[in-house]
Design a protein around this motif. Structure first.
Motif, PDB file in Angstrom:
ATOM      1  N   ILE A 122       0.836  -1.200   0.000  1.00 59.53           N
ATOM      2  CA  ILE A 122       0.000   0.000   0.000  1.00 59.53           C
ATOM      3  C   ILE A 122       0.871   1.251   0.000  1.00 59.53           C
ATOM      4  N   ALA A 123       1.992   1.211   0.712  1.00 57.96           N
ATOM      5  CA  ALA A 123       2.846   2.397   0.808  1.00 57.96           C
ATOM      6  C   ALA A 123       3.362   2.828  -0.555  1.00 57.96           C
ATOM      7  N   ALA A 124       3.690   1.888  -1.412  1.00 57.34           N
ATOM      8  CA  ALA A 124       4.223   2.222  -2.735  1.00 57.34           C
ATOM      9  C   ALA A 124       3.152   2.832  -3.616  1.00 57.34           C
TER      10      ALA A 124
ATOM     11  N   HIS B 288      -3.625  -4.221  11.475  1.00 62.26           N
ATOM     12  CA  HIS B 288      -2.815  -3.003  11.598  1.00 62.26           C
ATOM     13  C   HIS B 288      -1.718  -2.940  10.544  1.00 62.26           C
ATOM     14  N   ARG B 289      -1.283  -4.094  10.044  1.00 60.54           N
ATOM     15  CA  ARG B 289      -0.223  -4.081   9.036  1.00 60.54           C
ATOM     16  C   ARG B 289      -0.698  -3.418   7.746  1.00 60.54           C
ATOM     17  N   ASN B 290      -1.987  -3.442   7.501  1.00 62.65           N
ATOM     18  CA  ASN B 290      -2.570  -2.716   6.374  1.00 62.65           C
ATOM     19  C   ASN B 290      -3.056  -1.334   6.803  1.00 62.65           C
ATOM     20  N   LEU B 291      -3.691  -1.267   7.962  1.00 66.33           N
ATOM     21  CA  LEU B 291      -4.322  -0.034   8.408  1.00 66.33           C
ATOM     22  C   LEU B 291      -3.316   1.075   8.672  1.00 66.33           C
ATOM     23  N   GLU B 292      -2.139   0.728   9.172  1.00 73.48           N
ATOM     24  CA  GLU B 292      -1.120   1.752   9.384  1.00 73.48           C
ATOM     25  C   GLU B 292      -0.694   2.390   8.066  1.00 73.48           C
ATOM     26  N   ARG B 293      -0.542   1.568   7.040  1.00 71.27           N
ATOM     27  CA  ARG B 293      -0.178   2.096   5.726  1.00 71.27           C
ATOM     28  C   ARG B 293      -1.317   2.963   5.157  1.00 71.27           C
ATOM     29  N   LEU B 294      -2.554   2.539   5.378  1.00 72.54           N
ATOM     30  CA  LEU B 294      -3.695   3.311   4.896  1.00 72.54           C
ATOM     31  C   LEU B 294      -3.820   4.636   5.641  1.00 72.54           C
ATOM     32  N   TYR B 295      -3.569   4.616   6.928  1.00 70.90           N
ATOM     33  CA  TYR B 295      -3.613   5.855   7.717  1.00 70.90           C
ATOM     34  C   TYR B 295      -2.563   6.834   7.210  1.00 70.90           C
ATOM     35  N   ASP B 296      -1.364   6.328   6.950  1.00 66.08           N
ATOM     36  CA  ASP B 296      -0.288   7.183   6.441  1.00 66.08           C
ATOM     37  C   ASP B 296      -0.612   7.738   5.060  1.00 66.08           C
ATOM     38  N   ALA B 297      -1.415   7.010   4.281  1.00 70.90           N
ATOM     39  CA  ALA B 297      -1.743   7.437   2.922  1.00 70.90           C
ATOM     40  C   ALA B 297      -2.743   8.578   2.894  1.00 70.90           C
ATOM     41  N   GLY B 298      -3.421   8.844   3.999  1.00 75.28           N
ATOM     42  CA  GLY B 298      -4.370   9.952   4.047  1.00 75.28           C
ATOM     43  C   GLY B 298      -5.521   9.739   3.086  1.00 75.28           C
ATOM     44  N   ASN B 299      -5.836  10.757   2.297  1.00 76.73           N
ATOM     45  CA  ASN B 299      -6.960  10.663   1.360  1.00 76.73           C
ATOM     46  C   ASN B 299      -6.765   9.571   0.317  1.00 76.73           C
ATOM     47  N   ALA B 300      -5.499   9.249   0.025  1.00 80.24           N
ATOM     48  CA  ALA B 300      -5.213   8.220  -0.982  1.00 80.24           C
ATOM     49  C   ALA B 300      -5.593   6.826  -0.498  1.00 80.24           C
ATOM     50  N   ALA B 301      -5.917   6.685   0.788  1.00 77.66           N
ATOM     51  CA  ALA B 301      -6.357   5.380   1.296  1.00 77.66           C
ATOM     52  C   ALA B 301      -7.593   4.902   0.550  1.00 77.66           C
ATOM     53  N   ALA B 302      -8.408   5.835   0.115  1.00 74.61           N
ATOM     54  CA  ALA B 302      -9.618   5.462  -0.626  1.00 74.61           C
ATOM     55  C   ALA B 302      -9.281   4.756  -1.932  1.00 74.61           C
TER      56      ALA B 302
END
Length: 286
Positions: A179-181, A205-219
């Motif tokens: 997700i981070a990439a 959390h291994r996915n959710l932390e990356r999604l949280y860091d992505a901000g609006n791009a998590a969508a």
């Protein structure tokens, strides 16, 4: 809100009764530094307002010896169900599986093909020697958790899902998509797997932390994945105490990341899907 934790781990303080035997021969760092007993997990669940939880065998502490999760579930059936680590390559794997689930105490099993103490992705879960295990899992109508990494073994995952379409496969940590990439690329790759109706996703959390860091791009990840799978094929799990955060913090992280989803979708992810995957879960508890 009704909450079921679909993925937490416990470790006993009694090493004489429950000796350590980690897969890979090395205990994970979290198992050494912040173990939580079954009683301790109940306390954390109460603090977080979580009524029921799935105790997933701490493979990096106990390997294939599922004694502690089984004993803990038998002593607290109103709070826990157990998922034990399993070896599908044993010649008698199918018969052992039949004895292990149901009256044997396990609500499901887990295949540990990669992890902190097994860094190389194993592809043995799709080997012909495992076919009888998969066939019996379908007959028994149980959920098989699969700890693996997408990419190195996605081809083998597809082969299993195509050969054994009646088996429910719950992909731990959604297979660690990158997700981070690129949230969009990761979302598209995961969404493509939804065509296999037996595949479910475990969001941790291994996915959710990356999604949280992505901000609006998590969508860009969440929207295609939820649209493809449907919330009723996605379950939340804390991964406590392998995660460094407290259980209430892990729940808040998930609530924050998923806040924009419809209420019905969030209810499915936080409880409904887990109850479908593990019928032994009830709405009793804290």
């Amino acid at each position: 809100m009704d909450v079921v934790d679909a993925h937490c781990h416990i470790i006993s303080e009694d090493q004489a009764r429950y000796p350590r035997a980690p897969i890979g021969g090395k205990q994970s760092a979290w198992a050494e530094s912040r173990p939580v007993t079954a009683a301790g997990m109940v306390t954390r669940m109460d603090e977080a307002g979580i009524g029921r939880a799935v105790l997933v065998q701490a493979t990096t502490a106990y390997g294939y010896d599922n004694s502690y999760v089984l004993d803990s579930c038998r002593s607290r059936p109103e709070r826990f169900v157990a998922v034990g680590t399993f070896d599908p390559l044993r010649p008698d794997a199918a018969d052992i599986l039949a004895n292990a689930v149901g009256d044997g105490g396990l609500a499901g099993v887990r295949l540990f093909t990669s992890g902190s103490t097994v860094p190389t992705q194993g592809e043995w879960f799709a080997a012909p020697e495992a076919f009888e295990f998969w066939r019996r899992a379908g007959e028994l109508d149980i959920t098989v958790c699969l700890q693996m990494r997408l990419g190195p073994a996605t081809k083998q995952l597809r082969q299993v899902l195509e050969r054994f379409p009646d088996v429910r496969v719950l992909l731990d940590h959604i297979g660690y998509p990158d997700i981070a990439a690129s949230p969009a690329r990761a979302g598209a790759d995961v969404a493509e797997l939804a065509q296999h109706q037996g595949l479910f996703l475990k969001l941790t959390h291994r996915n959710l932390e990356r999604l949280y860091d992505a901000g609006n791009a998590a969508a860009d990840f969440l929207e295609p994945v939820v649209a493809a799978f449907g919330a009723d094929r996605i379950a939340w799990g804390s991964n406590c105490p392998a995660a460094e955060q407290s259980l209430p913090e892990l729940l808040r992280l998930a609530e924050d990341v998923l806040a924009e989803l419809p209420t019905a979708d969030r209810q499915a992810i936080f409880a409904g899907t887990a109850r479908r995957l593990y019928p032994g879960l009830t709405e009793e508890g804290a």
